[in-house]
Design a protein around this motif. Structure first.
Motif, PDB file in Angstrom:
ATOM      1  N   SER A  11       1.152 -27.592 -19.511  1.00 50.35           N
ATOM      2  CA  SER A  11       0.772 -28.701 -18.647  1.00 50.35           C
ATOM      3  C   SER A  11      -0.286 -29.591 -19.291  1.00 50.35           C
ATOM      4  N   ILE A  12      -1.264 -28.991 -19.943  1.00 49.82           N
ATOM      5  CA  ILE A  12      -2.302 -29.782 -20.628  1.00 49.82           C
ATOM      6  C   ILE A  12      -1.680 -30.632 -21.721  1.00 49.82           C
ATOM      7  N   LEU A  13      -0.823 -30.043 -22.528  1.00 52.42           N
ATOM      8  CA  LEU A  13      -0.173 -30.792 -23.604  1.00 52.42           C
ATOM      9  C   LEU A  13       0.703 -31.911 -23.059  1.00 52.42           C
ATOM     10  N   ARG A  14       1.449 -31.625 -21.997  1.00 50.96           N
ATOM     11  CA  ARG A  14       2.313 -32.639 -21.384  1.00 50.96           C
ATOM     12  C   ARG A  14       1.491 -33.794 -20.826  1.00 50.96           C
ATOM     13  N   SER A  15       0.450 -33.479 -20.085  1.00 50.29           N
ATOM     14  CA  SER A  15      -0.371 -34.500 -19.456  1.00 50.29           C
ATOM     15  C   SER A  15      -1.079 -35.368 -20.492  1.00 50.29           C
ATOM     16  N   TYR A  16      -1.631 -34.744 -21.506  1.00 49.70           N
ATOM     17  CA  TYR A  16      -2.324 -35.487 -22.570  1.00 49.70           C
ATOM     18  C   TYR A  16      -1.351 -36.403 -23.299  1.00 49.70           C
ATOM     19  N   THR A  17      -0.177 -35.880 -23.645  1.00 52.43           N
ATOM     20  CA  THR A  17       0.814 -36.665 -24.386  1.00 52.43           C
ATOM     21  C   THR A  17       1.276 -37.868 -23.568  1.00 52.43           C
ATOM     22  N   LEU A  18       1.575 -37.653 -22.302  1.00 47.69           N
ATOM     23  CA  LEU A  18       2.005 -38.772 -21.457  1.00 47.69           C
ATOM     24  C   LEU A  18       0.915 -39.825 -21.326  1.00 47.69           C
ATOM     25  N   ARG A  19      -0.319 -39.393 -21.167  1.00 44.04           N
ATOM     26  CA  ARG A  19      -1.426 -40.344 -21.054  1.00 44.04           C
ATOM     27  C   ARG A  19      -1.544 -41.184 -22.318  1.00 44.04           C
ATOM     28  N   ARG A  20      -1.408 -40.553 -23.474  1.00 46.04           N
ATOM     29  CA  ARG A  20      -1.498 -41.294 -24.738  1.00 46.04           C
ATOM     30  C   ARG A  20      -0.334 -42.275 -24.880  1.00 46.04           C
ATOM     31  N   ILE A  21       0.862 -41.860 -24.473  1.00 46.56           N
ATOM     32  CA  ILE A  21       2.030 -42.753 -24.530  1.00 46.56           C
ATOM     33  C   ILE A  21       1.814 -43.959 -23.626  1.00 46.56           C
ATOM     34  N   PHE A  22       1.348 -43.733 -22.404  1.00 41.71           N
ATOM     35  CA  PHE A  22       1.101 -44.842 -21.490  1.00 41.71           C
ATOM     36  C   PHE A  22       0.012 -45.768 -22.024  1.00 41.71           C
ATOM     37  N   ASN A  23      -1.032 -45.214 -22.604  1.00 38.71           N
ATOM     38  CA  ASN A  23      -2.085 -46.054 -23.169  1.00 38.71           C
ATOM     39  C   ASN A  23      -1.555 -46.893 -24.322  1.00 38.71           C
ATOM     40  N   LYS A  24      -0.751 -46.304 -25.181  1.00 34.07           N
ATOM     41  CA  LYS A  24      -0.187 -47.023 -26.320  1.00 34.07           C
ATOM     42  C   LYS A  24       0.751 -48.131 -25.846  1.00 34.07           C
ATOM     43  N   THR A  25       1.576 -47.820 -24.857  1.00 34.01           N
ATOM     44  CA  THR A  25       2.516 -48.793 -24.316  1.00 34.01           C
ATOM     45  C   THR A  25       1.782 -49.951 -23.643  1.00 34.01           C
ATOM     46  N   ARG A  26       0.744 -49.647 -22.918  1.00 36.55           N
ATOM     47  CA  ARG A  26      -0.023 -50.678 -22.224  1.00 36.55           C
ATOM     48  C   ARG A  26      -0.695 -51.628 -23.203  1.00 36.55           C
ATOM     49  N   ASN A  27      -1.128 -51.137 -24.353  1.00 34.61           N
ATOM     50  CA  ASN A  27      -1.827 -51.969 -25.328  1.00 34.61           C
ATOM     51  C   ASN A  27      -0.894 -52.883 -26.110  1.00 34.61           C
ATOM     52  N   LYS A  28       0.402 -52.601 -26.138  1.00 36.09           N
ATOM     53  CA  LYS A  28       1.358 -53.436 -26.866  1.00 36.09           C
ATOM     54  C   LYS A  28       1.695 -54.712 -26.102  1.00 36.09           C
ATOM     55  N   ASN A  29       1.457 -54.715 -24.789  1.00 38.83           N
ATOM     56  CA  ASN A  29       1.818 -55.888 -23.973  1.00 38.83           C
ATOM     57  C   ASN A  29       0.771 -56.933 -24.010  1.00 38.83           C
TER      58      ASN A  29
END
Length: 71
Positions: free
Chosen positions: A53-71
Protein backbone atom coordinates in the motif's frame (compact mmCIF):
# COMPACT_ATOMS: atom_id res chain seq x y z
CA UNK A 1 3.29 20.50 -5.90
CA UNK A 2 4.55 18.04 -3.33
CA UNK A 3 8.16 17.11 -2.89
CA UNK A 4 9.10 13.44 -2.95
CA UNK A 5 9.54 13.56 0.81
CA UNK A 6 6.08 15.08 1.31
CA UNK A 7 4.57 12.41 -0.96
CA UNK A 8 6.24 9.69 1.07
CA UNK A 9 5.10 11.18 4.39
CA UNK A 10 1.52 11.46 3.12
CA UNK A 11 1.55 7.88 1.86
CA UNK A 12 3.09 6.63 5.10
CA UNK A 13 0.60 8.49 7.32
CA UNK A 14 -2.38 7.32 5.30
CA UNK A 15 -1.14 3.74 5.33
CA UNK A 16 -0.29 3.77 9.05
CA UNK A 17 -3.90 4.56 9.85
CA UNK A 18 -5.01 1.87 7.43
CA UNK A 19 -2.64 -0.61 9.05
CA UNK A 20 -4.53 -0.61 12.33
CA UNK A 21 -7.88 -0.83 10.58
CA UNK A 22 -6.65 -3.71 8.41
CA UNK A 23 -5.11 -5.63 11.29
CA UNK A 24 -8.30 -5.41 13.32
CA UNK A 25 -10.31 -6.41 10.24
CA UNK A 26 -8.37 -9.65 9.78
CA UNK A 27 -9.84 -10.98 13.02
CA UNK A 28 -13.32 -10.35 11.67
CA UNK A 29 -12.97 -11.13 7.95
CA UNK A 30 -10.78 -14.25 7.97
CA UNK A 31 -13.19 -16.29 10.12
CA UNK A 32 -16.12 -15.14 7.97
CA UNK A 33 -14.49 -16.69 4.90
CA UNK A 34 -13.37 -19.82 6.73
CA UNK A 35 -9.69 -18.93 7.17
CA UNK A 36 -8.26 -20.00 10.51
CA UNK A 37 -5.21 -17.94 11.53
CA UNK A 38 -3.27 -16.75 14.54
CA UNK A 39 -2.63 -13.18 15.62
CA UNK A 40 0.96 -13.40 14.36
CA UNK A 41 -0.19 -14.67 10.95
CA UNK A 42 -2.70 -11.82 10.75
CA UNK A 43 0.08 -9.39 11.61
CA UNK A 44 2.37 -10.75 8.87
CA UNK A 45 -0.39 -10.56 6.26
CA UNK A 46 -1.17 -7.00 7.33
CA UNK A 47 2.52 -6.00 7.17
CA UNK A 48 2.90 -7.35 3.63
CA UNK A 49 -0.20 -5.54 2.42
CA UNK A 50 0.91 -2.37 4.22
CA UNK A 51 4.22 -2.34 2.36
CA UNK A 52 2.39 -2.81 -0.93
CA UNK A 53 0.00 0.00 0.00
CA UNK A 54 2.82 2.44 0.80
CA UNK A 55 4.53 1.73 -2.51
CA UNK A 56 1.26 2.03 -4.44
CA UNK A 57 0.25 5.28 -2.77
CA UNK A 58 3.68 6.88 -3.18
CA UNK A 59 3.93 5.85 -6.84
CA UNK A 60 0.47 7.17 -7.69
CA UNK A 61 1.18 10.46 -5.94
CA UNK A 62 4.40 10.89 -7.92
CA UNK A 63 2.62 10.07 -11.20
CA UNK A 64 -0.12 12.61 -10.47
CA UNK A 65 2.45 15.26 -9.54
CA UNK A 66 4.42 14.62 -12.73
CA UNK A 67 1.27 14.71 -14.86
CA UNK A 68 0.06 17.92 -13.24
CA UNK A 69 3.37 19.68 -13.93
CA UNK A 70 3.30 18.88 -17.67
CA UNK A 71 0.10 20.90 -18.21
Amino acid sequence: MQTKKQSFIEALTNTAIGFFISYASTFLIFPLVGVSTTASTNLMVTIYFTIISILRSYTLRRIFNKTRNKN
